[in-house]
Scaffold this active site. Structure first.
Site, short mmCIF file in Angstrom:
data_model
loop_
_atom_site.label_atom_id
_atom_site.label_comp_id
_atom_site.label_asym_id
_atom_site.label_seq_id
_atom_site.Cartn_x
_atom_site.Cartn_y
_atom_site.Cartn_z
N ARG A 122 0.93 -0.93 -0.11
CA ARG A 122 -0.03 0.22 0.33
C ARG A 122 0.78 1.41 0.23
O ARG A 122 2.42 1.20 0.07
CB ARG A 122 -0.95 0.10 0.95
CG ARG A 122 -0.24 0.21 2.77
CD ARG A 122 -1.07 0.63 3.41
NE ARG A 122 -0.60 0.31 4.70
CZ ARG A 122 -0.79 1.09 6.12
NH1 ARG A 122 -2.28 0.54 6.14
NH2 ARG A 122 -0.17 0.71 7.41
N CYS A 170 2.56 5.34 -8.04
CA CYS A 170 3.35 6.75 -8.78
C CYS A 170 2.69 8.20 -8.18
O CYS A 170 1.64 8.30 -8.37
CB CYS A 170 3.49 6.17 -10.05
SG CYS A 170 4.09 8.11 -10.89
N ASN A 184 -4.80 8.11 2.44
CA ASN A 184 -4.00 7.78 4.11
C ASN A 184 -3.09 7.94 4.06
O ASN A 184 -1.81 7.34 2.74
CB ASN A 184 -4.51 6.28 4.45
CG ASN A 184 -4.60 5.42 5.24
OD1 ASN A 184 -4.87 6.15 6.91
ND2 ASN A 184 -3.40 4.33 6.05
N GLU A 185 -2.50 7.75 5.36
CA GLU A 185 -0.62 8.73 5.68
C GLU A 185 0.84 8.66 4.39
O GLU A 185 0.88 7.74 3.65
CB GLU A 185 -0.71 7.39 7.00
CG GLU A 185 -0.60 7.41 7.91
CD GLU A 185 -0.34 7.13 8.39
OE1 GLU A 185 0.29 5.64 8.22
OE2 GLU A 185 -0.22 7.21 9.33
N CYS A 230 10.16 7.24 -12.38
CA CYS A 230 9.61 6.29 -13.56
C CYS A 230 9.94 7.09 -14.53
O CYS A 230 10.22 8.79 -13.98
CB CYS A 230 8.36 5.88 -13.60
SG CYS A 230 6.90 7.41 -13.38
N GLU A 267 -5.68 8.86 14.15
CA GLU A 267 -5.69 6.84 14.84
C GLU A 267 -4.67 7.27 16.44
O GLU A 267 -3.55 8.08 15.99
CB GLU A 267 -4.98 6.90 14.09
CG GLU A 267 -5.21 6.42 12.85
CD GLU A 267 -4.43 5.67 10.88
OE1 GLU A 267 -3.29 4.56 11.90
OE2 GLU A 267 -4.42 5.88 10.04
N GLU A 288 -1.50 -7.13 9.80
CA GLU A 288 -1.81 -6.38 11.00
C GLU A 288 -3.01 -6.90 11.86
O GLU A 288 -3.88 -6.24 12.45
CB GLU A 288 -2.80 -4.52 10.74
CG GLU A 288 -1.43 -3.92 10.20
CD GLU A 288 -1.98 -2.45 10.00
OE1 GLU A 288 -2.95 -1.89 9.61
OE2 GLU A 288 -0.97 -1.25 10.11
N PHE A 312 -3.05 -8.66 14.13
CA PHE A 312 -2.42 -8.85 15.57
C PHE A 312 -1.87 -6.71 15.77
O PHE A 312 -1.70 -6.76 17.13
CB PHE A 312 -0.98 -9.33 16.27
CG PHE A 312 -0.85 -11.48 15.72
CD1 PHE A 312 -2.23 -11.44 15.78
CD2 PHE A 312 -0.69 -11.83 14.34
CE1 PHE A 312 -2.33 -12.87 15.32
CE2 PHE A 312 -0.88 -13.31 14.42
CZ PHE A 312 -1.43 -13.80 14.63
N HIS A 313 -2.37 -6.21 15.16
CA HIS A 313 -2.75 -4.84 16.03
C HIS A 313 -4.21 -5.21 16.85
O HIS A 313 -4.98 -5.45 16.09
CB HIS A 313 -2.27 -4.22 14.82
CG HIS A 313 -2.41 -2.73 15.00
ND1 HIS A 313 -3.30 -1.83 16.12
CD2 HIS A 313 -1.30 -1.66 15.04
CE1 HIS A 313 -2.99 -0.67 15.87
NE2 HIS A 313 -1.43 -0.20 15.55
C1 GLA Z 1 -1.11 3.54 10.14
C2 GLA Z 1 -2.31 3.72 9.07
C3 GLA Z 1 -2.98 1.90 9.58
C4 GLA Z 1 -2.35 1.49 10.67
C5 GLA Z 1 -1.90 1.87 11.33
C6 GLA Z 1 -1.30 0.74 12.17
O1 GLA Z 1 -1.50 4.46 11.40
O2 GLA Z 1 -3.20 4.73 8.45
O3 GLA Z 1 -3.46 2.10 8.44
O4 GLA Z 1 -1.71 0.57 9.70
O5 GLA Z 1 -1.03 2.87 11.12
O6 GLA Z 1 -0.01 1.51 13.90
ZN ZN Z 2 6.79 7.61 -10.71
#
Ligand code: GLA
Ligand code: ZN
Length: 681
Positions: free
Chosen positions: A113, A117, A151-152, A160, A305, A353, A355-356
């Protein structure tokens, strides 16, 4: 503002509904459990692309419609994500250009994930299409309060052809001519002159200007991608604010710059609690990141989060000890968060994840330790609902600059190990945190200096002429500036200042650095100040005084008595200079005295024990104990009500291990003090 629409503080989680479509009984339980835990918001759809669009143009919104309806009927608000954080397999198969290319030209295979690009035209088109559908379908749903874009985002590099072409256009815009570029990058060194734009390949760590510009480009291109992604959201749902969840810095993006495009800042907070015997430094680091998040736009943010228990990605991920969940959640609120949110609501059965920890663990019940602590946090947040949107009066700031961090990473200094830029910024900030003095963490470029009495510029190695001018005018008008070793060594092109550093500011600081000595690990260097010998390490500037600067401390390990700390009156203000890296206890004392001298106030006049943090927000005092033992804090004559339990507190605040007290001044008869202004939005 989201908190205006939604009265009170938010308490929520990522809700990956799509993972449980075949378990209707669990989905039913979720609704009940959410009410029990005081959950009022869920972030949905974050990694749902392959289910929402199973092939190009083949949409399946049924499950998301159902999720929206069920949450809405259950009284919850929704934060809807765009799904670009993880791409569907059909997309990579059909358009391989969406996958990144490594520096040696290898196209990555599909998977993982956060690795698309950002220049790919096909990826951008696909994002705009799915985001348009989401905005059209859910934009007017009464439960929707906020967009969670992607996300993040991170600063991963892609080499490329589309990224390289975009980089070269970015360079043409910045420099216009190759002559200007060659001059800025100092390509006369090692025969690096470029005679055509196509010759430029951003994988040569020996050209620092090139690497710095490449990093800037990656960051700008990520923002550009974000803007392309959000265009349909802004157009179709102008009333729905936009955020993206920032990660813990530094991930190779200039979050100060990125923040300017968000309506609300949000970030993901994962402190490594209990990974060492002392949680004080962990709490300090979390506080720094919270204050940075608040400072990006100078207003409350969301903690999008956090883990309700342990993570699964640290070398050793510890469960939170009794009290820590409430304490760490309240810490976020104390520093300006309008929410406490978790990754995630229900622990995944499979995947990376599994086990998170989550609010509902594999154990599956609402009477687990984790669930009870989450529910306790929920009821606490309800009691504190009046804090939503409130601010804190701040007189001090520490400058933390992402681009400076990149430049320092590139720099091959005489002492290149343990440059530790971020760590040192946190250490300087730590003196304020320990003393209960509110402190912003600001940008040299975007932040307004005039709002503060005192600003610290730790290791601001890369100092643009513009920032130098801002510092000059800040001090000229009465501000107090503190700079350290390694400040103002290069300009924004990473070219060294000639004639002594800090570049363009030698008159303001009343000194010029002639050279910087490195202190090896085995060596002892000390300086004498206020009758005490303090340890110095890593770097020691040999300075020449210019003008009337006063020497406050001298190095003692050498026979020459060289200045170690100086102060210079410049027009209406004062500019202090720390020639060396100092031990924390020195900084604690130095900044405390400086604040006293220059009228920067702590939120309480108490002696604050180690590992305890006191913060004021919205007229309420948060007293937080990050120690694993009970602590008593002497709190003077004021009479307070502890909002947690209604008890009256006077003279002493007793804190359990990892305990917190939230104190409202009783003389205000429960009303909020007017000292903190409500956020105008
Ligand atoms: C990040 C991600 C989430 C998850 C958590 C786990 O913050 O945004 O999708 O992977 O970490 O700690
Ligand atoms: Zn690229």
């Amino acid at each position: 503002m989201i908190t205006g629409q939604h009265a009170g503080l938010l308490h929520g989680a990522d809700y990956n509904y799509e993972q449980w479509l075949n378990s209707k009984d669990l989905l039913d339980n979720d609704l009940l459990y959410m009410r029990e835990a005081g959950i009022n918001v869920l972030a949905v759809g974050i990694f749902s692309w392959s289910l929402l669009e199973s092939d190009e143009g083949v949409y399946n919104f049924g499950w998301l419609d159902e999720c929206f309806e069920r949450l809405y009927q259950n009284g919850q608000k929704i934060i809807l994500a765009t799904p670009s954080g993880s791409k569907p397999a059909w997309l990579s198969e059909k358009y391989p250009e969406v996958c990144q290319v490594t520096a040696n030209g290898i196209r990555q295979t599909h998977g993982g994930r956060h690795n698309h690009c950002r220049s790919s035209v096909k990826y951008r088109e696909a994002c705009v299409r799915i985001n348009t559908r989401l905005a059209e379908r859910y934009g007017t749903h009464p439960a929707l309060i906020l967009w969670h874009v992607s996300n993040e985002y991170n600063g991963m590099h892609c080499y490329c052809p589309q990224c390289l072409a975009a980089f070269r256009s970015w360079l043409k815009k910045r420099y216009e001519t190759l002559d200007a570029l060659n001059a800025a990058w100092y390509t006369a060194f090692w025969s690096h002159h470029f005679t055509a734009w196509e010759q430029i390949y951003p994988a040569d760590p020996s050209i620092h200007g090139l690497m710095l510009d490449w990093q800037r480009f990656i960051s700008d291109q990520t923002i550009d991608f974000f803007l392309a992604e959000t265009e349909p959201l802004r157009r179709i749902t102008p009333g729905i604010p936009i955020t993206t969840n920032f990660q813990m810095p530094d991930v190779g993006l200039d979050f100060h710059k990125f923040a300017r495009h968000l309506d609300i800042i949000s970030w993901d907070n994962y402190p490594e609690w209990h990974n060492s015997p002392d949680d004080g430094p962990v709490a300090l680091k979390a506080a720094f990141f919270h204050d940075l998040s608040r400072s990006y736009l100078g207003k409350p943010f969301l903690m999008m989060e956090s883990s309700p228990g342990a993570t699964n990605w640290q070398g050793v991920s510890k469960k939170k000890k009794k009290g820590m969940h409430v304490l760490s959640s309240i810490q976020a609120v104390a520093h300006g968060s309008d929410s406490v949110q978790y990754f995630q609501w229900r622990q995944s059965r499979g995947g990376a994840e599994k086990f998170h920890d989550a609010v509902i663990t594999h154990f599956g019940a609402d009477d687990t330790r984790i669930f009870r602590e989450v529910a306790e946090t929920g009821s606490l947040l309800k009691k504190l609902s009046a804090l939503a949107g409130t601010a804190t009066e701040v007189q001090a700031a520490v400058v933390y600059d992402f681009q400076n961090g990149w430049a320092l990473d590139n720099a091959q200094l005489p002492r290149s190990i343990e440059k530790n830029y971020q760590k040192e910024c946190i250490a300087q900030y730590g003196a304020f945190w320990k003393a209960g003095i509110s402190c912003d963490v600001i940008s040299p470029e975007y932040s307004d200096f005039e709002r503060y009495r005192l600003i610290v510029f730790p290791m601001l190695y890369m100092l643009s002429e513009k920032t130098a001018e801002k510092i000059r005018s800040f001090v000229r008008q009465g501000g107090v500036a503190v700079a350290t070793y390694l400040t103002g060594m290069v300009n924004e092109s990473d070219l060294c200042y000639l004639g002594g550093t800090p570049g363009n500011l030698t008159d303001v600081f009343g000194l010029a650095v002639e050279e910087t000595e490195t202190i090896a690990g085995y060596e002892t260097q000390e300086f004498l100040m206020n009758g005490h010998n303090w340890k110095a390490s890593h770097y020691a500037d040999r300075i020449r005084l210019r003008g009337g600067a006063q020497v406050l401390a001298v190095f003692t390990a050498d026979t020459e008595e060289l200045p170690a700390v100086t102060a210079n009156e410049y027009e209406k203000g004062t500019a202090y200079y720390l020639c060396t890296r100092t031990e924390q206890t020195f900084m604690d004392r130095f900044y405390r005295e400086l604040c006293e001298k220059h009228g920067v106030q702590a939120c309480v006049p108490w002696e604050i024990p180690a590992g305890v943090s006191v913060r004021e927000r919205g007229g309420v005092l948060f007293v937080m104990n990050f120690n694993c033992r009970e602590i008593k804090v002497l709190s003077g004559e004021n009479v307070y009500t502890n909002l947690l339990n209604g008890e009256t507190v006077s003279g002493t605040v007793s804190l359990q291990p990892y305990g917190v007290a939230i104190l409202a001044d009783k003389s205000d008869s429960g009303e909020k003090k007017s000292k903190a202004q409500n956020n105008p939005e």
